[in-house]
Design an enzyme around this catalytic site. Structure first.
Site, short mmCIF file in Angstrom:
data_model
loop_
_atom_site.label_atom_id
_atom_site.label_comp_id
_atom_site.label_asym_id
_atom_site.label_seq_id
_atom_site.Cartn_x
_atom_site.Cartn_y
_atom_site.Cartn_z
N SER A 131 77.05 76.42 81.54
CA SER A 131 76.22 75.21 81.63
C SER A 131 75.61 74.87 80.27
O SER A 131 75.49 73.69 79.92
CB SER A 131 75.12 75.38 82.68
OG SER A 131 74.30 76.49 82.39
N ASP A 165 70.47 80.91 74.89
CA ASP A 165 71.84 80.44 75.09
C ASP A 165 72.19 79.31 74.14
O ASP A 165 73.28 79.28 73.54
CB ASP A 165 72.04 79.98 76.53
CG ASP A 165 71.80 81.07 77.54
OD1 ASP A 165 71.85 82.25 77.17
OD2 ASP A 165 71.54 80.74 78.71
N GLY A 191 77.51 84.03 84.03
CA GLY A 191 76.51 84.57 83.12
C GLY A 191 76.94 84.48 81.66
O GLY A 191 76.39 85.16 80.81
#
Length: 352
Positions: free
Chosen positions: A108, A153, A104
């Site tokens: 990625s 993100d 989390g």
């Protein structure tokens, strides 16, 4: 060429980005590095110091059969760079990352941002517009996973500033760096349960948010009021979470660490009870943080595993709080938890 892209911790503002809301992430001092070396064979090859196998991708984005799963991120990045009209040259990519996978903390995304920066031509105009780079990295990640994420993100990884969190408006992509008080320690504990967005009902939660906005006749849940969503737990979380982001940013500006901690605890309760993305193990980690002196704690990331972020005063021996939390959690669950302290770092770019 060497590039770097950090992971992130989101202090508050979970599952708000794809509803055009606010969030308060920070880039962290754990990052993905890629060294890109030109290759005359006309293919993109990638190896990783942490992930298994070697990846071979054509410069048209086709990936060799039997490639490891992480190779889909390489192929996705090649495709999105080509879709911008750029030629992708043969390249060898050496990947090294200190962002733990499945935690989390956006491992990625760090990979995707670094891949896009490594594959864009040096004179590509996109390099001068980090919002465009963020959208390219998101597109590469969606190509790889099929999970329709938001831009939280990518923006955190690209726009991070050392010593600051980012108050990010996910509709306009405008942001305000918010100083992190010098006496506040940011602690992260991994639950020992890996989280994969594709397996975590993330897409179902996003669809539920979009359906709720459509029922209310608003563009996104950012535009809904608390009264409008009072009877819909999923939508109620998003509306209340947006308010918590603004409250938390204000408390950080004032240096009111107690208020910041209370906001995190309220955010976790909402993720647990309304949005229903927590697990008993994540709840236990939050409880252990509080029992051992943290000001507040909550799951960070999409949920269904991964990490909990806790906040403690440095003067109150924050490292002892983290160690005791992890030890108590391991004893209670038998899971291989791990803890570490993070600091807010600068965003992605070329590496020295």
């Amino acid at each position: 060429m060497q590039v770097r892209a950090p992971g992130r911790v989101n202090l508050i503002g979970e599952h708000t980005d794809y509803s055009g809301g606010w969030c308060l992430p920070l880039a962290i001092d754990r990052e993905c590095h890629i060294t890109a070396t030109p290759d005359r064979d006309g293919v993109v090859r990638a190896t990783s110091g942490q992930l298994p196998g070697a990846v071979t991708v054509g410069t048209d984005g086709t990936i060799a059969s039997g490639a490891p799963r992480w190779g889909r991120f390489v192929a996705g990045a090649v495709r999105v760079v080509r879709a911008r009209g750029h030629t992708v040259a043969g390249t060898d990519l050496a990947v090294h990352s200190t962002v733990p996978a499945g935690a989390g903390l956006s491992s990625s995304t760090a990979l995707s941002v670094a891949l896009v920066l490594a594959l864009l031509p040096p004179d590509a105009p996109e390099r001068d517009d980090l919002d465009v780079v963020a959208r390219l990295a998101l597109a590469a990640e969606v190509e790889a996973t099929g999970v329709p994420g938001g831009l939280l993100d990518q923006m955190a990884s690209l726009r991070g500033r050392a010593g600051h969190a980012l108050l990010l408006d996910c509709r306009s992509l405008s942001f305000e760096p918010v100083p992190i008080p010098a006496d506040l320690a940011i602690l992260v504990a991994h639950s020992g349960i890996a989280r994969e967005l594709a397996d975590s009902e993330y897409a179902a939660r996003r669809a539920a948010c979009e359906a709720a906005a459509a029922r209310l006749g608003v563009p996104a849940l950012r535009d809904a009021t608390a009264d409008q969503v009072a009877d819909d737990p999923i939508a109620r979380h998003v509306v209340s979470e947006n308010a918590r982001v603004l409250e938390c940013a204000d408390a950080l500006r004032r240096g009111d660490l107690g208020a910041v901690g209370r906001v995190l605890l309220a955010g976790h309760a909402s993720l647990r009870d309304d949005f229903r993305v927590s697990l008993p193990e994540l709840d236990r980690l939050v409880d252990e943080f509080i029992a051992h002196g943290a000001l507040g704690a909550r799951l960070t990331g999409a949920g269904f595993g991964g990490c909990v972020v806790g906040l403690a005063r440095i003067a109150d021996d924050a490292d002892a709080c983290l160690d005791a939390t992890v030890a108590a959690y391991r004893a209670a669950t038998g899971l291989p938890a791990a803890g570490f302290r993070v600091t807010a770092a600068d965003g992605a770019g070329t590496a020295a």
